[in-house]
Scaffold this motif. Structure first.
Motif, mmCIF file in Angstrom:
data_model
loop_
_atom_site.group_PDB
_atom_site.id
_atom_site.type_symbol
_atom_site.label_atom_id
_atom_site.label_comp_id
_atom_site.label_asym_id
_atom_site.label_seq_id
_atom_site.Cartn_x
_atom_site.Cartn_y
_atom_site.Cartn_z
ATOM 1 N N PRO A 262 0.838 -1.206 0.000
ATOM 2 C CA PRO A 262 0.000 0.000 0.000
ATOM 3 C C PRO A 262 0.866 1.246 0.000
ATOM 4 N N THR A 263 0.400 2.236 -0.684
ATOM 5 C CA THR A 263 1.110 3.506 -0.719
ATOM 6 C C THR A 263 0.076 4.628 -0.732
ATOM 7 N N LEU B 84 3.636 8.558 0.120
ATOM 8 C CA LEU B 84 4.055 8.110 1.451
ATOM 9 C C LEU B 84 3.935 6.605 1.599
ATOM 10 N N SER B 85 5.027 6.000 2.061
ATOM 11 C CA SER B 85 4.974 4.568 2.352
ATOM 12 C C SER B 85 4.355 4.401 3.735
ATOM 13 N N LYS B 86 4.044 3.184 4.078
ATOM 14 C CA LYS B 86 3.460 2.909 5.382
ATOM 15 C C LYS B 86 4.399 3.353 6.502
ATOM 16 N N THR C 130 6.736 5.734 6.410
ATOM 17 C CA THR C 130 6.770 7.198 6.505
ATOM 18 C C THR C 130 5.523 7.696 7.226
ATOM 19 N N LEU C 131 4.396 7.115 6.854
ATOM 20 C CA LEU C 131 3.135 7.513 7.464
ATOM 21 C C LEU C 131 3.140 7.244 8.962
ATOM 22 N N ASP C 132 3.654 6.083 9.346
ATOM 23 C CA ASP C 132 3.715 5.739 10.770
ATOM 24 C C ASP C 132 4.609 6.710 11.526
ATOM 25 N N LEU D 153 8.605 12.766 0.711
ATOM 26 C CA LEU D 153 8.674 13.462 1.984
ATOM 27 C C LEU D 153 9.964 13.029 2.676
ATOM 28 N N PHE E 194 -4.728 11.808 8.902
ATOM 29 C CA PHE E 194 -3.616 10.862 8.825
ATOM 30 C C PHE E 194 -3.956 9.536 9.494
ATOM 31 N N MET F 232 -4.595 2.034 5.066
ATOM 32 C CA MET F 232 -3.367 1.338 4.642
ATOM 33 C C MET F 232 -3.248 -0.003 5.364
ATOM 34 N N VAL G 86 -5.577 -2.822 3.622
ATOM 35 C CA VAL G 86 -5.355 -3.327 2.251
ATOM 36 C C VAL G 86 -4.180 -4.283 2.166
#
Lengths: 176, 84
Positions: A123-124, A151-153, A155-157, B18, B74, B81, B84
């Motif tokens: 997922p991205t 954003l990868s998982k 980065t998001l975390d 980012l 977020f 995320m 999935v």
């Protein structure tokens, strides 16, 4: 909220001239009552404590009267109360305009394969933020810019972690 | 933040990475137009590298309700995320 119009928020700007929060609190209390709108003495007090004209004072008292009643009698849910606070914050902020996030759009995709990996389910997130700068500082250039990031998982975390820490700090400040 | 929506077709022409996310929680105590303030705000700086590798800093200031909305968005993305 049909009861509060744009001009009411404009009138509330006069509150910025108050020398302390107590003055603001007092004005809110005084303007709440039914008799507040006709009161000459309240008008005079408002004029002198905020150094505004009679007209500005009258408009402010009208706006405050509506706002305080709206909050009390409509028993605003927290979402509505947040909207009111938000709008008031915007009024307070209108003097110094720093870049603000005006829109956040996102989409989550799944990468199913690539030239190097034939099967995967990664997922991205594609995130687009629209940022509004102070228009007076932009000259001819548009004041709203868009930035799109993937954003990868992970980065998001990491981001969530940081945002959670801000939230914790806010609770710590609020409880003081 | 006025609204946030899951858009079905966001503009994807220029995707950046980012690199860094810095934040600051501040309190405005006074301004030229308001002598006595106790106004908390969240300032965020995003370090973004575009496809050519050029790094840009994007600075955003938010009110607390705006920040809470930002955070909520977020969390929503992370939840999606996860599934999935």
């Amino acid at each position: 909220m049909a009861a509060l119009a744009a001009e009411h928020f404009a009138a509330l700007q006069s509150l910025l001239k108050a020398s302390s929060k107590d003055v603001v609190r007092q004005l809110c209390q005084e303007s709440f009552s039914r008799s507040a709108l006709g009161s000459e003495s309240l008008l005079d007090i408002t004029c002198s404590s905020l150094s505004v004209t009679q007209e500005e004072a009258e408009q402010l008292l009208q706006a405050l009267h509506r706002l305080t009643r709206l909050v009390t009698f409509r028993d605003l849910s927290s979402a509505e109360a947040i909207l009111v606070v938000c709008a008031l914050s915007k009024t307070l902020l209108s003097t110094v305009s720093l870049p603000r996030l005006v829109d956040l759009d996102w989409r989550v995709d799944i990468k199913t394969s690539s030239d190097s990996i034939s099967r995967m389910a990664v997922p991205t997130c594609l995130l687009q933020m629209k940022i509004q700068e102070d228009p007076s500082l932009c000259g001819d250039k548009p004041s709203v810019s868009a930035v799109t990031v993937e954003l990868s998982k992970e980065t998001l975390d990491t981001m969530l972690d940081g945002l959670g820490r801000i939230r914790d700090q806010l609770s710590a400040v609020a409880s003081k | 933040m006025e609204r946030a929506s899951e858009s079905s077709e966001p503009v994807l022409d220029a995707k950046s990475q980012l690199i860094d996310f810095q934040w600051k929680l501040g309190m405005a105590v006074s301004s030229d137009s308001c002598r006595s303030l106790k106004y908390p705000y969240v300032a965020v700086m995003l370090k973004v590298a575009d496809q050519s590798g050029q790094i840009k800093n994007k600075f955003i200031e938010m009110t607390i309700p705006q920040f809470q909305n930002f955070y909520r968005q977020f969390k929503e993305i992370a939840a999606v995320m996860e599934t999935v």
